[in-house]
Design an enzyme around this catalytic site. Structure first.
Site, PDB file in Angstrom:
ATOM      1  N   GLU A   1      13.594  75.530  32.840  1.00 34.85           N
ATOM      2  CA  GLU A   1      13.399  75.537  31.389  1.00 34.85           C
ATOM      3  C   GLU A   1      13.044  76.962  30.949  1.00 34.85           C
ATOM      4  OE1 GLU A   1      10.998  72.746  28.184  1.00 34.85           O
ATOM      5  OE2 GLU A   1      10.000  73.257  30.066  1.00 34.85           O
TER       6      GLU A   1
ATOM      7  N   LYS B   1      16.847  68.424  24.592  1.00 38.01           N
ATOM      8  CA  LYS B   1      15.601  67.790  25.044  1.00 38.01           C
ATOM      9  C   LYS B   1      15.129  66.732  24.056  1.00 38.01           C
ATOM     10  CE  LYS B   1      10.998  69.163  26.752  1.00 38.01           C
ATOM     11  NZ  LYS B   1      10.101  70.340  26.941  1.00 38.01           N
TER      12      LYS B   1
ATOM     13  N   CYS C   1      12.047  68.952  31.603  1.00 38.65           N
ATOM     14  CA  CYS C   1      10.583  69.055  31.679  1.00 38.65           C
ATOM     15  C   CYS C   1       9.827  67.799  31.221  1.00 38.65           C
ATOM     16  CB  CYS C   1      10.119  70.289  30.906  1.00 38.65           C
ATOM     17  SG  CYS C   1       8.474  70.867  31.392  1.00 38.65           S
TER      18      CYS C   1
END
Length: 286
Positions: A42, A115, A157
Site C-alpha cells: 500500500e 479500497k 490493508c
C-alpha cells in the site's frame, strides 16, 4: 529461492515519488528470471498527506505514475501490482480513491481495485488519528483477475479485518488474494499475522501480503513483516523488517487437495452475497 514465481516487495516509501520508484526498481532488478508476478505494498508510489494524494491522483491509464510502472513492467517482463496509489474516482471525478492496479508484462492494466474499507480509527501511537475517509471515496466493486500464477482476488490493508469480502472473492474463484498493506506498528504486532492466517484458512487461498516498513514522516511507523501464507494457514515466507524483496514459490495445485478434503464452500450455510458487481477480469494463458 531460485524457483520462486512471486516476489513481495517490502518498501519504506515516502513523499518523494522518484525515490519510491527507484526503490521499487532496485528490488525488481535483483529478482531471478522465474519471477512472474511482483507485488508492492500500500502507498508504494507515494506515502504522504491528503494534499499530496490529491495532487498526484491520476485517471486510470493516464499519468506519469502509471507510465513509470508500465515501463518497469515491460522492461523486466513481469506482472506488477501497485499496492495502492491515488486515482480519480470512477463514480465522481471530483473525488479520489486509493486503488490497486495490476499491470501485465506488456505494461497493460489488467485490473483495478478501489479500497472498500476506510481506516478511520484512533490508535495509541504518535500519529493517533487516522481518517482515510476524509481523503478517499470507498470502493464499490470486487476485483478478481487471472494472472500467470493463479486467479487473484484484490484487497488492500484494512480490508483484512472484514472476512465477508474474502468469502465473496473465494466465491468468485479466487485462488490467490493480495493484501498490500501499511499496517501500523501497534496494530501490526497485535493482529497482522493472525488475520492473514485466518483469511487463508477460512477461504483456502494463498495470501500474498507485501508491506511497508519503517518510518514515514514524523509520526507514521509501519510494521513490515511481508508474508505469504498457504491455504492451510502455514507461513511460507516472511520478511520481518528489511527493505528488500521476499520471493516465494506459489503452488496453486496444492489448493485443490485442501479444498477437496475440506469443502468448506459447499458446507457454508451462510453463503456470501456479492458486495457489488465483479470487476471484469481478463484471462491469461502461458
Amino acid at each position: 529461492m531460485k524457483n520462486a514465481n512471486v516476489a513481495l516487495l517490502q518498501l519504506c516509501s515516502g513523499d518523494q515519488v522518484r525515490d519510491n520508484l527507484a526503490q521499487i526498481e532496485q528490488q525488481i532488478k535483483q529478482l531471478n528470471a522465474g519471477v512472474k508476478l511482483v507485488m508492492t505494498p500500500e502507498n508504494a508510489l507515494l506515502f504522504a498527506n491528503a494534499a499530496a494524494y490529491r495532487e498526484h491522483a491520476e485517471r486510470q491509464g493516464d499519468g506519469p505514475l502509471q507510465q513509470a510502472v508500465r515501463e518497469m513492467a515491460r522492461r523486466y517482463g513481469v506482472w506488477l501490482l501497485v499496492g495502492s496509489m491515488p486515482l480519480i474516482s470512477r463514480e465522481d471525478p471530483q473525488r479520489i480513491t486509493t486503488s490497486s492496479l495490476l499491470f501485465d508484462d506488456q505494461g497493460e492494466i489488467r485490473a483495478r481495485y478501489d479500497k472498500m474499507h476506510m481506516f478511520d480509527v484512533d490508535i495509541n501511537d504518535m500519529h493517533a488519528h487516522y481518517r482515510e475517509s476524509d481523503t478517499y471515496q470507498h470502493g464499490q466493486q470486487l476485483t478478481v483477475v487471472d494472472t500467470p500464477v493463479g486467479r487473484l482476488g484484490m484487497t488492500i490493508c484494512y480490508d483484512l479485518r472484514f472476512p465477508g469480502l474474502y468469502q465473496a472473492l473465494r466465491a468468485q474463484g479466487a485462488e490467490l488474494i493480495s493484501i498490500p498493506a501499511a499496517f501500523t506498528r501497534l496494530t501490526g504486532e497485535a493482529h497482522w499475522e493472525i488475520l492473514l492466517r485466518a483469511r487463508a484458512i477460512e477461504n483456502q487461498c494463498v495470501i500474498l501480503a507485501p508491506a511497508q516498513v519503517g518510518r514515514h514522516g514524523a509520526t507514521r511507523r509501519t510494521w513490515g513483516h511481508s508474508m505469504a501464507v498457504d491455504g492451510w494457514g502455514n507461513v511460507l515466507v516472511e520478511n520481518a523488517d528489511r527493505v528488500s524483496a521476499l520471493k516465494v514459490r506459489v503452488d496453486i495445485g496444492a489448493l485443490k487437495t485442501i479444498r477437496a478434503q475440506m469443502p468448506v464452500m459447499q458446507h457454508n450455510r451462510f453463503q456470501p452475497s456479492l458486495i457489488a458487481p465483479v470487476e471484469p477480469s481478463s484471462s491469461h494463458k502461458e
